[in-house]
Design an enzyme around this catalytic site. Structure first.
Site, PDB file in Angstrom:
ATOM      1  CB  SER A 285       2.826  -7.915   1.463  1.00  0.00           C
ATOM      2  OG  SER A 285       1.753  -7.747   2.149  1.00  0.00           O
TER       3      SER A 285
ATOM      4  CB  THR B 226       0.829  -3.670   6.413  1.00  0.00           C
ATOM      5  OG1 THR B 226      -0.614  -3.855   5.809  1.00  0.00           O
ATOM      6  CG2 THR B 226       1.300  -2.425   6.365  1.00  0.00           C
ATOM      7  CG  ASP B 227      -2.376  -7.841   3.676  1.00  0.00           C
ATOM      8  OD1 ASP B 227      -2.637  -6.849   4.327  1.00  0.00           O
ATOM      9  OD2 ASP B 227      -2.811  -8.056   2.611  1.00  0.00           O
TER      10      ASP B 227
ATOM     11  CB  THR C 253      -1.000  -0.265   1.257  1.00  0.00           C
ATOM     12  OG1 THR C 253      -1.823  -1.260   1.092  1.00  0.00           O
ATOM     13  CG2 THR C 253      -1.879   1.220   1.381  1.00  0.00           C
TER      14      THR C 253
HETATM   15  N1  ASP Z   1      -2.958  -5.616   1.097  1.00  0.00           N
HETATM   16  C1  ASP Z   1      -1.655  -4.498   1.173  1.00  0.00           C
HETATM   17  C2  ASP Z   1      -0.457  -5.524   1.026  1.00  0.00           C
HETATM   18  O1  ASP Z   1       0.146  -6.027   1.921  1.00  0.00           O
HETATM   19  C3  ASP Z   1      -2.003  -4.011   2.452  1.00  0.00           C
HETATM   20  C4  ASP Z   1      -0.869  -2.925   3.054  1.00  0.00           C
HETATM   21  O2  ASP Z   1       0.444  -2.853   2.184  1.00  0.00           O
HETATM   22  O3  ASP Z   1      -1.003  -2.336   3.957  1.00  0.00           O
HETATM   23  O4  ASP Z   1       0.294  -5.509   0.130  1.00  0.00           O
END
Ligand code: ASP
Length: 324
Positions: A54, A86-87, A12
């Protein structure tokens, strides 16, 4: 002047939202140009290592990232920041923590809001991560995760909320530091653990979560000729429903290592209960208890231990204690 390398991997923090709010990767990283914020203070080098959401990150990508960071240290870089979705951020951070024999600080960060959303947190997190990677005090603390002004260890941090910017928490133990303006302030030390400088990956290693009424179906499904290991997120202090036991025993009979953690958010798994499916019985069967790690991280630890060639008692010792 210290030299910090920023390796972008996507997520993200590298995405933008459209008019309908749908968030997607972009061609041009919205963090591009942030380096000038450190003019005359730090030398920043940035690299688009990958541009992956991710959920697309695999242990193979993590291994490539580890190799790139080792190269950076050889090239005289003083600290590394990894931007990441973050995932699965906690998994990449912990994989690096397990495998990097680094002396330079390595800090992983990301964002909960994409670059063009109101209240976007990416740039702020990136700046905090750079100051942390440049801090003399960030050495010997393992790989760090910096989000929302907090410094967490890769070993224990986890994503706790789907959308909130305060999503990264360290259950049971808490963060080890705080970032204020340009300073990374540390309040706790991390007990050092064994590093496995692996070159290849042993796969597949599976993860199953226990639930009331669980039977052996899923255990039987992963009992394949090529299965290398299994982590179970067990109930409470470390117990399983009795109907799972024959299938668990079948895996153990094939010498497939089974590691047990708790599905609880806080606390550690221990062999407390001496009833059918209780932790005492599971340990007697040969299940290895892993203390303090969550399921995805215990899975990586088992995979890294196997990839380092560990078997039998050495593997048990490596996986059973989060600090070994
Ligand atoms: N779905 C996103 C990822 O992990 C969430 C994020 O980056 O916050 O790529």
């Amino acid at each position: 002047m210290k030299k910090i390398l920023v390796l972008h991997t996507g997520g993200t923090i590298a995405m933008s939202a459209d008019e309908d709010g749908a968030v997607a990767p972009t061609d041009q990283n919205p963090m591009a140009g942030f380096e000038k914020l450190f003019d005359n203070q730090l030398i920043i080098e940035s690299e688009e290592f990958a541009n992956l959401p991710s959920p697309h990150i695999t242990p193979a990508v993590m291994l490539n990232l580890k190799n790139r960071i080792q190269q950076a240290e050889e090239d005289g870089i003083d600290g590394v920041v990894v931007t990441h979705g973050t995932d699965t951020l906690e998994e990449t951070a912990y994989f690096l923590d397990l495998t990097l024999p680094n002396n330079i600080p390595v800090v992983v960060t990301g964002a909960m809001r994409s670059s063009n959303e109101i209240g976007a947190d990416g740039l702020h997190n990136l700046i905090s991560a750079v100051w942390t990677a440049a801090s003399d005090d960030a050495h010997d603390k393992g790989v760090l995760v910096v989000m929302n002004d907090e410094i967490h260890t890769a070993r224990y941090v986890t994503k706790t909320h789907t959308t909130n910017v305060a999503t990264f928490r360290t259950p049971t133990f808490g963060p080890i530091g705080l970032v204020s303006k340009h300073n990374a302030n540390f309040f706790q030390e991390l007990i050092r653990s064994e590093i496995c400088d692996i070159k290849t990956l042993v796969e597949p290693v599976y993860l199953l979560k226990a639930y009331a009424g669980m039977d052996g179906t899923l255990f039987d499904a992963i009992n394949q000729p090529n299965t290398k290991g299994l982590v179970i997120e067990a109930l409470g202090a470390g117990n399983l429903p009795p109907a799972t036991l024959p299938a668990v025993q079948a895996l153990l009979d094939r010498n497939i290592p089974i590691v047990l953690v708790s599905r609880c958010f806080n606390g550690i798994a221990e062999d407390v209960y001496d009833y059918q499916g209780g932790g005492v019985k599971l340990k007697q069967m040969g299940v290895t208890f892993c203390q303090g790690l969550n399921g995805p991280k215990a899975r990586l630890k088992l995979q890294v231990g196997l990839s380092a060639g560990k078997t039998g008692a050495a593997l048990k010792e490596f996986v059973s204690n989060a600090t070994s």
